[in-house]
Design an enzyme around this catalytic site. Structure first.
Site, short mmCIF file in Angstrom:
data_model
loop_
_atom_site.label_atom_id
_atom_site.label_comp_id
_atom_site.label_asym_id
_atom_site.label_seq_id
_atom_site.Cartn_x
_atom_site.Cartn_y
_atom_site.Cartn_z
N TYR A 48 37.55 79.96 55.75
CA TYR A 48 38.19 81.04 56.50
C TYR A 48 38.09 82.33 55.71
CZ TYR A 48 41.76 83.69 59.01
OH TYR A 48 42.43 84.66 59.72
N ASP A 62 47.62 95.14 54.96
CA ASP A 62 47.02 94.56 56.16
C ASP A 62 47.59 95.24 57.39
OD1 ASP A 62 45.66 92.94 57.93
OD2 ASP A 62 47.05 91.25 57.72
N ASP A 89 38.49 86.66 60.46
CA ASP A 89 39.52 87.42 61.15
C ASP A 89 38.92 88.77 61.57
OD1 ASP A 89 41.71 88.96 61.87
OD2 ASP A 89 42.82 88.64 60.01
N ASP A 91 40.57 90.97 63.51
CA ASP A 91 41.67 91.84 63.92
C ASP A 91 41.70 91.98 65.45
OD1 ASP A 91 42.62 92.09 61.37
OD2 ASP A 91 41.73 94.04 60.99
N HIS A 116 38.22 85.26 65.20
CA HIS A 116 39.35 85.38 66.12
C HIS A 116 39.69 86.85 66.30
CE1 HIS A 116 42.46 86.11 62.99
NE2 HIS A 116 41.96 85.10 62.31
N GLU A 118 42.80 89.37 68.27
CA GLU A 118 44.22 89.22 68.56
C GLU A 118 44.70 90.22 69.60
OE1 GLU A 118 46.26 91.53 64.86
OE2 GLU A 118 44.76 90.00 64.38
N CYS A 126 50.08 92.75 59.75
CA CYS A 126 50.11 91.34 59.39
C CYS A 126 50.94 90.56 60.40
CB CYS A 126 50.67 91.17 57.99
SG CYS A 126 50.99 89.46 57.53
N ARG A 161 43.84 85.00 69.30
CA ARG A 161 45.13 84.91 68.61
C ARG A 161 46.18 85.67 69.41
NH1 ARG A 161 46.37 87.46 62.58
NH2 ARG A 161 48.17 88.68 63.27
N GLU A 191 50.12 82.69 66.55
CA GLU A 191 50.57 83.17 65.24
C GLU A 191 52.08 83.07 65.09
OE1 GLU A 191 50.21 83.43 62.29
OE2 GLU A 191 49.27 85.33 61.74
N ASN A 213 48.21 78.54 61.32
CA ASN A 213 48.15 79.36 60.11
C ASN A 213 49.25 78.92 59.16
OD1 ASN A 213 48.01 81.34 58.18
ND2 ASN A 213 48.60 83.02 59.51
#
Length: 297
Positions: A48, A62, A89, A91, A116, A118, A126, A161, A191, A213
């Site tokens: 990951y 983040d 990731d 975002d 992924h 989101e 974050c 996500r 998440e 996660n």
């Protein structure tokens, strides 16, 4: 030598097959290519690449400050050194649906197995911080459809996500998960679930795999692999674990050097030169060099 021998399309197909197996896949977060080599050697199922880690590596919080170029570059460096599938990731997809489409193709070109995206607003934060805001379902559905349409390899995994648990409650997160799967997402990443029961709720809501996660110091209980598998989770990520371990050791070492005036008391805690050279495959490079540059004058 440190590069993947298995082509990207084969790694993607292997990930799809592994997801169909029904077993839990373990994806530790690699904070650099060398840690990805170690993840591979020790027998994990995948790698990951965390957006939070990539930001931290740049000494940034983040909160959506990294660019597609930075993410794709680092993720590609990590994917290059392993035959394991790598998931990154992405975002919010780095912009509007057309930007999301470009993001997917750029990440495909790096050799990644999937990513992924989101449903937070942009700029995001974050997933385990308070004060998150999510976009309307319809906007996230457009992101997903853009991603699915843009990919050229049908096995490139599009994971959606949802950060709605903290905003709309568990029911809202489950409803969004269902809508995202209907839009074409291959996997759902709910998440900041509180416990195994919440993962089970999302699992029942969709017919696609779900991802858990297991980040430290967050809102989720740190569950064992047995518990996650029993809850119906298909992939577990440990996004920041290795970075936290490494930085903890670095900080302690620096303080010892300041206090003691030498690193001598730390040597027995270090990775040895021999072990580092083993991970870097010095013999493989020497063999290559000898076989290629074997002329005599």
């Amino acid at each position: 030598m440190l590069h993947a021998r298995t082509p990207a399309h084969a790694r993607r197909a292997a990930l799809r097959a592994a997801l169909r197996s029904g077993r839990l896949l373990r994806f530790p977060g690699a904070f650099n290519p060398l840690s990805a080599v170690l993840i591979t050697e020790l027998g994990f199922d995948g790698i990951y690449v965390s957006g939070a880690v990539l930001s931290a590596d740049l000494a940034l919080p983040d909160i959506g400050l990294t660019t597609l170029t930075e993410v794709a570059g680092r993720a590609g460096q990590i994917a290059r050194v392993s035959d394991l599938p790598a998931l990154v990731d992405a975002d919010t997809g780095f912009g509007e649906p057309m930007n999301v489409a470009r993001t997917i193709q750029t990440l495909e070109d790096t050799g990644l197995a999937g990513c992924h995206i989101e449903d937070q607003v942009n700029p995001k934060r974050c997933g385990h911080l308070d004060g998150k805001t999510v976009v309307p379902v319809e906007e996230m559905v457009r992101r997903i459809r853009a991603a699915v349409t843009a990919r050229r390899d049908e096995n490139f995994l599009i994971c959606a996500r949802t950060d709605a648990r903290a905003v709309e409650g568990l029911g809202g997160a489950a409803d969004r998960a269902r809508a995202y799967a209907d839009a074409g997402a291959d996997m759902i990443f709910p998440e900041a679930m509180a416990d195994a029961g919440e993962f089970e709720t999302v699992r029942r809501a969709v017919d696609v795999p779900i991802l858990a996660n297991m980040t430290e110091f967050g809102k989720s209980e740190l569950l064992t692999t047995d518990t996650l598998e029993s809850a119906g989770v298909s992939v577990v990520i440990y996004p920041v674990t290795l970075l936290r371990l490494a930085m903890g050791a670095v900080e302690d070492g620096l303080r010892r050097i300041l206090a003691d005036g030498t690193q001598a008391g730390l040597v027995d805690r270090m990775q040895t030169r021999a072990r580092l050279y083993e991970l870097l495959d010095y013999p493989g490079y020497n063999t290559f060099d000898t076989n290629i540059f074997n002329f005599r004058i």
